[in-house]
Design a protein around this motif. Structure first.
Motif, mmCIF file in Angstrom:
data_model
loop_
_atom_site.group_PDB
_atom_site.id
_atom_site.type_symbol
_atom_site.label_atom_id
_atom_site.label_comp_id
_atom_site.label_asym_id
_atom_site.label_seq_id
_atom_site.Cartn_x
_atom_site.Cartn_y
_atom_site.Cartn_z
ATOM 1 N N LYS B 59 0.842 -1.196 0.000
ATOM 2 C CA LYS B 59 0.000 0.000 0.000
ATOM 3 C C LYS B 59 0.872 1.239 0.000
ATOM 4 O O LYS B 59 1.781 1.359 0.822
ATOM 5 N N GLU B 60 0.608 2.143 -0.917
ATOM 6 C CA GLU B 60 1.394 3.376 -1.011
ATOM 7 C C GLU B 60 0.444 4.555 -0.945
ATOM 8 O O GLU B 60 -0.676 4.495 -1.439
ATOM 9 N N GLN B 87 -0.545 -0.890 -4.555
ATOM 10 C CA GLN B 87 -1.788 -0.109 -4.487
ATOM 11 C C GLN B 87 -1.455 1.348 -4.189
ATOM 12 O O GLN B 87 -1.420 1.753 -3.030
ATOM 13 N N PRO B 88 -1.215 2.172 -5.203
ATOM 14 C CA PRO B 88 -0.842 3.569 -4.949
ATOM 15 C C PRO B 88 -2.067 4.448 -4.688
ATOM 16 O O PRO B 88 -3.164 4.152 -5.150
ATOM 17 N N ALA B 89 -1.857 5.518 -3.923
ATOM 18 C CA ALA B 89 -2.903 6.512 -3.682
ATOM 19 C C ALA B 89 -2.270 7.906 -3.671
ATOM 20 O O ALA B 89 -1.106 8.050 -3.306
ATOM 21 N N GLY C 209 -8.867 6.833 2.560
ATOM 22 C CA GLY C 209 -7.806 6.739 1.561
ATOM 23 C C GLY C 209 -8.375 6.557 0.170
ATOM 24 O O GLY C 209 -9.464 7.046 -0.149
ATOM 25 N N PHE C 210 -7.658 5.845 -0.664
ATOM 26 C CA PHE C 210 -8.126 5.583 -2.017
ATOM 27 C C PHE C 210 -7.372 4.376 -2.552
ATOM 28 O O PHE C 210 -6.265 4.081 -2.117
ATOM 29 N N THR C 211 -7.973 3.653 -3.474
ATOM 30 C CA THR C 211 -7.268 2.562 -4.128
ATOM 31 C C THR C 211 -7.824 2.374 -5.532
ATOM 32 O O THR C 211 -8.970 2.708 -5.805
ATOM 33 N N ASP C 212 -6.985 1.844 -6.407
ATOM 34 C CA ASP C 212 -7.434 1.587 -7.770
ATOM 35 C C ASP C 212 -8.193 0.273 -7.880
ATOM 36 O O ASP C 212 -8.785 -0.017 -8.906
ATOM 37 N N SER C 213 -8.139 -0.543 -6.811
ATOM 38 C CA SER C 213 -8.866 -1.808 -6.854
ATOM 39 C C SER C 213 -10.330 -1.563 -6.520
ATOM 40 O O SER C 213 -10.695 -0.511 -6.006
ATOM 41 N N GLN C 223 -8.228 0.135 1.992
ATOM 42 C CA GLN C 223 -8.672 1.432 1.503
ATOM 43 C C GLN C 223 -9.885 1.276 0.591
ATOM 44 O O GLN C 223 -10.069 0.233 -0.031
#
Lengths: 351, 381, 280
Positions: B59-60, B87-89, C209-213, C223
């Motif tokens: 997690k980033e 998993q970037p944010a 937060g946020f995630t692309d998944s 997230q």
């Protein structure tokens, strides 16, 4: 249960069968009222927890800053990459750091009051027209539009303000206002980011609150009184002035205060549109400015890199001041609301 | 210390294996490349890089400048190391750093290196450079091409001391250009930003007042001097947009948004470097900035690339950092972190030309890679 | 006489202008968002994730968050509203009502900040679904409490007395007698709460937060993606396409909003009919 023991002796004098019925509900042993009471306590508990955490977070800053926080005109985090620190009353901050809230305080109050000054007449006028003049089949779709307006995300208002509404103002209305040459209403117009645009966008966000409450208030005016006024030969507008307005005046004031509370706390839209001027007062109505809420959002990320933590604590103190103002505003709104109706007002932005 | 060859061999092996497995049936796809790699790793030491035995989510959170790049490397990374999912944010550099400290994320992304205070306060917190980035200075003066500026002039503009485009200081540098008498509109970032950190870094390096005792400081969130008519913008696109709409403006824009600035018709200023040459930010001049410090990168890897010596060195460049704790929750996570970091700075992995080109990033110089890998090898579970 | 008529016209004309001033921004916002989103508006947006220029994960995440708010804030809010309207008396009621109303004025950025400090960092939940749902619920709870309480107070006392007189258990009184006629207003309160949750950003920035998944079902440590974050983030990413995606995510949150409003209206109409039958 405390409600029961406190409520019972009062029941004899308490007027209305509702209270007696309520008490009888309580007298039977049943988990339901306990659960309901628990639910009812939660918002207040949440409020106390929020206030306590905020106070704890801000405490080092309150001690470090002292009164200079409220009178200071500069908010600067100092040199975050140096190792030099300044220590006051046992708390350290980076060298050169100073934390003053005054420009944010002024920006918050100014933008919210300007917004209210626009939203109040607009919201009340629209609500009176909606409730008194327009046929039911027009009311429904316009109601939907107002409801939609109340729900539009503030980030979208920000988008709209910065790309559509702001540039439109700076091309059309702003030069015309500036040309009048009135003090504080002139000066460089800029690109539409600043106090005027932000206040008007805030007004757009506040209008549905005022309009919805006013609409309910107008509907609550007894039809017989209004018909009587018309029968006496008064025009529609005179009836509104003589009959409706006195009836709902306090309610409108309370609606205004609730709208004000909404504007005071708005974050994202103001962040995008205000131009976020640090450390200056808006020297004209077109100038960039900053509010307390928008500043917290704008510089929280940077404050997290302060290894002494004082920048973060000082932002918490900004939040605490904002909280205090909100509390006072809500108190005021509540006192006004009490004078006009026992049931109180619908809170906030709903329609 | 690990030789650079070993990870490269492992990567090559893993690539070959994953290529095989993707050609083979999908039932064996995810586990087959892991087995030989982990055996090899276990034989060597606990600080090697390889596909972990079980799936690990990295997690980033952090820099929005690094975010599009990290989004692009998710797929090739997962393709090569089937048990690593990145998993970037885009929370911002400051949030990335504090999230890495608090353990909310596996690591953070930052445009700025850690401050001395942060390094001292958080034992075992590391900043590891992964790519090189930079920043352009754009302006909106129709018809004026190839404007030359110095850091000192930029500082005086943002201090409100130089207010007209035909100011003698600017005119002296640009004898061939016809400069208008219009007012300079400085634009600055609202949000706390790595770009602000870099730009004010140059101003501090070249101007005596900036960074002085009573002057403005450098950092991601700066208390700017009030300049009449100044504008603010949110993010690099906001800078481009605002500058495009404001003739006479000047703005600092990260190189990854430079294509936008060109499309918007903004001019790109040549900046004077320490050797006195005027340069544009290109992959070559940014790489030169990285090479200039390569030999003097300290062991904690916190180093500024601003205003470095060298004839072809562009004055505003930086390392993009991954902020990570040396002690990870478990061995598998530590292995995944090491593997990711090794891979992302490798010219055959994340730093391959096709991935870097989109953001106008530049790969780390080999000598910096070696130093970074020494730090990566300290990450344990 | 003509002067009075003129004044009358002028008054209603000004009211008409006010109505225009209220409604025009809504229309303008809709048009400008859809116009900005136009280059990427396409059904495939809903099947691609945010790292591929789509909003699939954000739509799912937003709906998943809304479900959590519906359950948590809905149950607590309606429960609290019932208690304040039907059971609470005297000073306790005043204090609780006051607490709830003050909470309504709590700036959303403050809620987000405190959520970060207490849940994300303090309780080691990390950026997580539960932290986001709780932050949103704290934000919208007062709206549900208030609308429920006001709605119940408008139910005629005769119904209440009659039911209690007949010896109904209060569970029955509340469920069968009091809530049905109050339902339209209660539902509209919940719908407003969901609408606010759809559009909020400040309390979520620091909690989920946020995630692309796509969102996972785990309540902690994972997230969650959501629409307003896509709008806010993509706006500051380079490229016209990112800006169009930002507007498209905005359009999607507006679409959810419109659906919620229509749903609220339909539900309240149905329960109004049901109530009419019941009281007759």
């Amino acid at each position: 249960m405390t409600t029961l023991t406190q409520g019972r002796p009062a029941a004899g004098q308490a007027s209305g069968p509702r209270r007696r019925a309520a008490l009888r509900l309580l007298e039977r042993a049943d988990p339901v009222p306990v659960l309901l009471a628990l639910a009812a306590v939660l918002p207040t508990v949440a409020l106390l927890v929020l206030a306590a955490v905020m106070l704890t977070e801000a405490y080092p800053a309150i001690v470090f800053n002292g009164w200079s926080f409220l009178t200071g005109r500069t908010f600067t985090m100092g040199n975050l990459y140096g190792t030099a620190t300044q220590v006051r009353h046992g708390f350290a901050a980076p060298a050169g750091a100073r934390y003053g809230v005054l420009p944010f305080l002024v920006g918050t109050l100014l933008s919210s009051l300007l917004a209210l000054a626009v939203a109040l007449p607009v919201g009340v006028g629209a609500a009176v027209l909606l409730a008194e003049r327009l046929p039911a089949r027009v009311q429904a779709p316009l109601g939907v539009v107002l409801e939609l307006l109340a729900g539009i995300p503030s980030v979208i208002f920000g988008l709209w303000g910065v790309y559509t509404f702001g540039p439109l103002l700076s091309r059309t209305v702003d030069p015309w206002v500036a040309a009048a040459g009135l003090p504080w209403l002139s000066g460089p117009v800029g690109s539409g980011q600043g106090l005027l645009t932000a206040s008007l966008v805030l007004a757009v966000m506040v209008v549905p609150i005022i309009a919805s409450i006013t609409r309910e208030l107008v509907r609550s005016v007894p039809a017989l009184t209004k018909q009587g006024a018309l029968a006496l030969g008064l025009t529609g507008s005179e009836s509104v002035r003589v009959v409706t307005m006195p009836f709902i005046r306090n309610g409108i004031l309370a609606a205004g205060v609730l709208g004000l509370a909404r504007a005071l706390g708005e974050t994202i839209a103001v962040l995008i549109i205000s131009g976020n001027a640090l450390n200056t007062y808006p020297h004209s109505i077109f100038a960039p400015f900053a509010t307390m809420a928008s500043t917290i959002a704008a510089i929280l990320d940077g404050a997290l890199t302060d290894s002494t933590g004082m920048a973060l604590h000082s932002l918490a103190e900004v939040g605490l001041v904002l909280l205090g103002i909100t509390l006072v505003t809500n108190l005021g709104g509540r006192l006004l609301a009490q004078r006009f109706a026992a049931t109180g007002l619908p809170v906030g932005r709903g329609v | 210390m690990k030789p650079y060859v070993l990870p490269a061999v492992l990567i090559a092996a893993a690539t070959a294996l994953s290529a095989c497995s993707s050609a083979a049936t999908s039932t064996t796809g995810s586990s087959s490349p892991a087995a030989p790699a982990t055996t090899a790793a276990a034989a060597a030491a606990s600080t090697t890089t390889a596909n972990p035995a079980s799936p690990v989510a990295l997690k980033e959170d952090g820099s929005s400048l690094l975010y599009p790049f990290l989004q692009d490397v998710v797929a090739p990374l997962h393709q090569q190391f089937s048990n690593i999912t990145l998993q970037p944010a885009p929370g911002g550099s400051g949030k990335g750093i504090s999230d890495a400290i608090s353990g909310n994320v596996t690591f953070g992304g930052s445009d700025a290196y850690l401050s001395a205070g942060q390094l001292a306060q958080n034992q075992g917190l590391m900043n590891i450079p992964v790519v090189v980035s930079g920043q352009a200075v754009n302006y909106n003066l129709p018809g004026v091409k190839g404007l030359k500026l110095t850091g000192d002039i930029l500082a005086k503009i943002y201090l409100g001391k130089i207010t007209k485009w035909n100011d003698p200081a600017i005119a002296a540098l640009n004898s061939g250009l016809s400069l208008p008498a219009s007012t300079i509109v400085p634009i600055r970032r609202v949000d706390s930003s790595g770009d602000t950190f870099l730009f004010t870094g140059l101003l501090s390096a070249t101007n005596s007042q900036w960074g002085g005792a009573n002057g403005p400081q450098f950092g991601t969130t700066v208390t700017w001097p009030a300049v009449s008519g100044e504008l603010t913008a949110n993010g690099n696109p906001g800078m481009v947009q605002t500058c495009k709409a404001t003739p006479g403006c000047i703005a600092y824009v990260g190189v990854s948004a430079e294509a936008d600035a060109q499309t918007a018709g903004l001019g790109e200023a040549l900046l004077q470097n320490k050797d006195g040459n005027f340069l544009l930010p290109t992959q070559a001049t940014l790489a030169a900035a990285a090479s200039a410090v390569a030999s003097s990168v300290p062991s904690n890897l916190a180093v500024s690339l601003i205003y470095q010596p060298g004839a072809n060195t562009y004055p505003i460049a930086n390392f993009e950092y991954i902020i990570v704790k040396s002690h990870q929750a478990d061995a598998a996570t530590a292995q995944a972190v090491r593997t990711f970091l090794d891979w992302v700075m490798s010219p055959t992995g994340g730093s391959q030309a096709s991935l870097l080109a989109k953001e106008v990033f530049v790969a780390l110089p080999p000598s910096v890679v070696t130093k970074a890998q020494a730090a990566v090898a300290q990450i344990t579970g | 006489m003509s002067g009075r008529r003129l004044r009358d016209w002028a008054f209603w004309g000004l009211c008409g202008l006010a109505m225009l001033g209220s409604a025009a921004p809504a229309v303008s916002v809709l048009v400008s968002v859809v116009h900005q989103a136009a280059p990427v508006l396409d059904w495939s947006l809903l099947t691609r994730r945010s790292n591929a220029g789509g909003i699939e994960n954000a739509v799912l995440g937003t709906l998943w968050l809304l479900l959590g708010v519906l359950v948590l804030a809905g149950s607590i809010g309606i429960g609290a509203g019932v208690y304040l309207a039907e059971l609470a008396t005297g000073r306790v009621a005043r204090v609780l009502r006051f607490g709830s109303e003050v909470l309504a004025g709590m700036p959303s950025i403050v809620i987000g900040y405190i959520g970060y400090v207490t849940m994300v960092v303090g309780l080691h939940w990390g950026y997580s679904y539960l932290a986001g749902v709780i932050a949103l619920s704290v934000l919208v709870l007062p709206y549900i409490v208030k609308t429920t309480e006001v709605a119940l107070r408008q139910v005629p006392s005769a119904l209440r007395e009659g039911a209690v007189g007949l010896g109904m258990a209060h569970r029955q009184v509340i469920w069968r007698i009091l809530l049905p006629p109050a339902a339209p207003a209660v539902v509209s309160g919940v719908v407003v709460a969901l609408a606010i949750s759809t559009g909020e950003l400040a309390p979520l920035l620091f909690t989920v937060g946020f995630t692309d998944s796509n969102p996972s079902l785990a309540p902690l440590h994972q997230q969650v993606p959501y629409l307003t974050s896509v709008t806010f983030t993509d706006l500051s990413l380079p490229g016209a396409r990112a800006h169009a995606t930002a507007a498209a995510a905005g359009a999607a949150s507006l679409a959810i909003l419109v659906l919620l409003i229509l749903l609220g209206r339909a539900l309240s109409r149905r329960s109004r009919l049901a109530t009419a039958q019941m009281t007759l």
